[in-house]
Design a protein around this motif. Structure first.
Motif, mmCIF file in Angstrom:
data_model
loop_
_atom_site.group_PDB
_atom_site.id
_atom_site.type_symbol
_atom_site.label_atom_id
_atom_site.label_comp_id
_atom_site.label_asym_id
_atom_site.label_seq_id
_atom_site.Cartn_x
_atom_site.Cartn_y
_atom_site.Cartn_z
ATOM 1 N N ASP A 166 0.861 -1.187 0.000
ATOM 2 C CA ASP A 166 0.000 0.000 0.000
ATOM 3 C C ASP A 166 0.896 1.236 0.000
ATOM 4 O O ASP A 166 1.470 1.598 1.033
ATOM 5 C CB ASP A 166 -0.905 0.007 1.230
ATOM 6 N N THR B 69 0.020 4.193 -0.235
ATOM 7 C CA THR B 69 -0.626 5.328 0.419
ATOM 8 C C THR B 69 -0.596 5.217 1.938
ATOM 9 O O THR B 69 -1.187 6.037 2.623
ATOM 10 C CB THR B 69 -2.086 5.468 -0.051
ATOM 11 N N GLU B 70 0.096 4.211 2.461
ATOM 12 C CA GLU B 70 0.186 4.048 3.912
ATOM 13 C C GLU B 70 0.818 5.281 4.537
ATOM 14 O O GLU B 70 1.853 5.765 4.086
ATOM 15 C CB GLU B 70 1.015 2.814 4.241
ATOM 16 N N ILE C 250 -0.584 8.219 4.572
ATOM 17 C CA ILE C 250 -1.164 9.421 3.972
ATOM 18 C C ILE C 250 -2.646 9.451 4.306
ATOM 19 O O ILE C 250 -3.348 8.451 4.175
ATOM 20 C CB ILE C 250 -0.965 9.441 2.443
ATOM 21 N N GLN C 251 -3.098 10.606 4.768
ATOM 22 C CA GLN C 251 -4.496 10.782 5.160
ATOM 23 C C GLN C 251 -5.417 10.513 3.968
ATOM 24 O O GLN C 251 -5.192 10.991 2.869
ATOM 25 C CB GLN C 251 -4.665 12.217 5.660
ATOM 26 N N LYS C 252 -6.453 9.716 4.188
ATOM 27 C CA LYS C 252 -7.378 9.336 3.116
ATOM 28 C C LYS C 252 -8.559 10.311 2.979
ATOM 29 O O LYS C 252 -9.168 10.392 1.925
ATOM 30 C CB LYS C 252 -7.936 7.933 3.358
ATOM 31 N N ALA C 253 -8.894 11.012 4.042
ATOM 32 C CA ALA C 253 -10.022 11.951 4.007
ATOM 33 C C ALA C 253 -9.766 13.085 4.991
ATOM 34 O O ALA C 253 -9.056 12.909 5.985
ATOM 35 C CB ALA C 253 -11.321 11.234 4.373
ATOM 36 N N CYS C 254 -10.317 14.235 4.694
ATOM 37 C CA CYS C 254 -10.234 15.372 5.617
ATOM 38 C C CYS C 254 -11.490 16.230 5.455
ATOM 39 O O CYS C 254 -12.184 16.140 4.449
ATOM 40 C CB CYS C 254 -8.970 16.189 5.391
ATOM 41 N N VAL D 119 -4.025 17.749 3.084
ATOM 42 C CA VAL D 119 -3.838 16.306 3.274
ATOM 43 C C VAL D 119 -2.541 16.068 4.040
ATOM 44 O O VAL D 119 -1.465 16.456 3.604
ATOM 45 C CB VAL D 119 -3.813 15.560 1.919
#
Length: 125
Positions: A58, A60-61, A63-67, A103
């Motif tokens: 992964d 994207t590990e 890294i914030q997925k939503a804000c 992000v």
């Protein structure tokens, strides 16, 4: 980065009844089978094909997925903490820059090469 497999072949040939010995080297690139899916591929440090690496790792590990972004309906501005409100048109370069900066986990960990808005539905904002 292809590794070359060198195979030494020795063959006996005959010309007019006289035996001739010929040696030649095959320069075919080496290939292996991916242990996960069996796809033939050139060797790499993980010995997995790109598809199987994507399934296991992964990127994207961390890294914030939503804000959450606050938007004022009356003044059509976005809240930029601690006290500022910025004006940016929908799908504008300014709004994209503002959102990417919000992000957490991107700065310093990854190199962002491209960012764009993804169209979803006409009524979503």
């Amino acid at each position: 980065a292809y590794l070359a497999a060198f195979t030494h072949h020795s063959a006996s040939l005959q010309q007019n009844g006289t035996p001739l010995h010929a040696s030649f080297v095959s320069h075919a690139p080496a290939s292996i089978l991916c242990p996960e899916c069996g796809t033939r591929m050139p060797p790499n440090p993980s010995n997995l094909c790109a598809k199987c690496i994507r399934n296991r790792v992964d990127i994207t590990e961390g890294i914030q997925k939503a804000c959450t972004v606050l938007w004022c309906k009356q003044c059509d501005r976005y809240h930029s903490p601690p006290r500022a409100w910025i004006h940016a048109e929908l799908e504008s370069k300014e709004l994209l820059t503002f959102l990417v900066k919000k992000v957490k986990g991107i700065k310093g960990k990854v190199k962002l090469t491209d960012a764009s808005f993804v169209w979803t539905e006409p009524h979503s904002r």
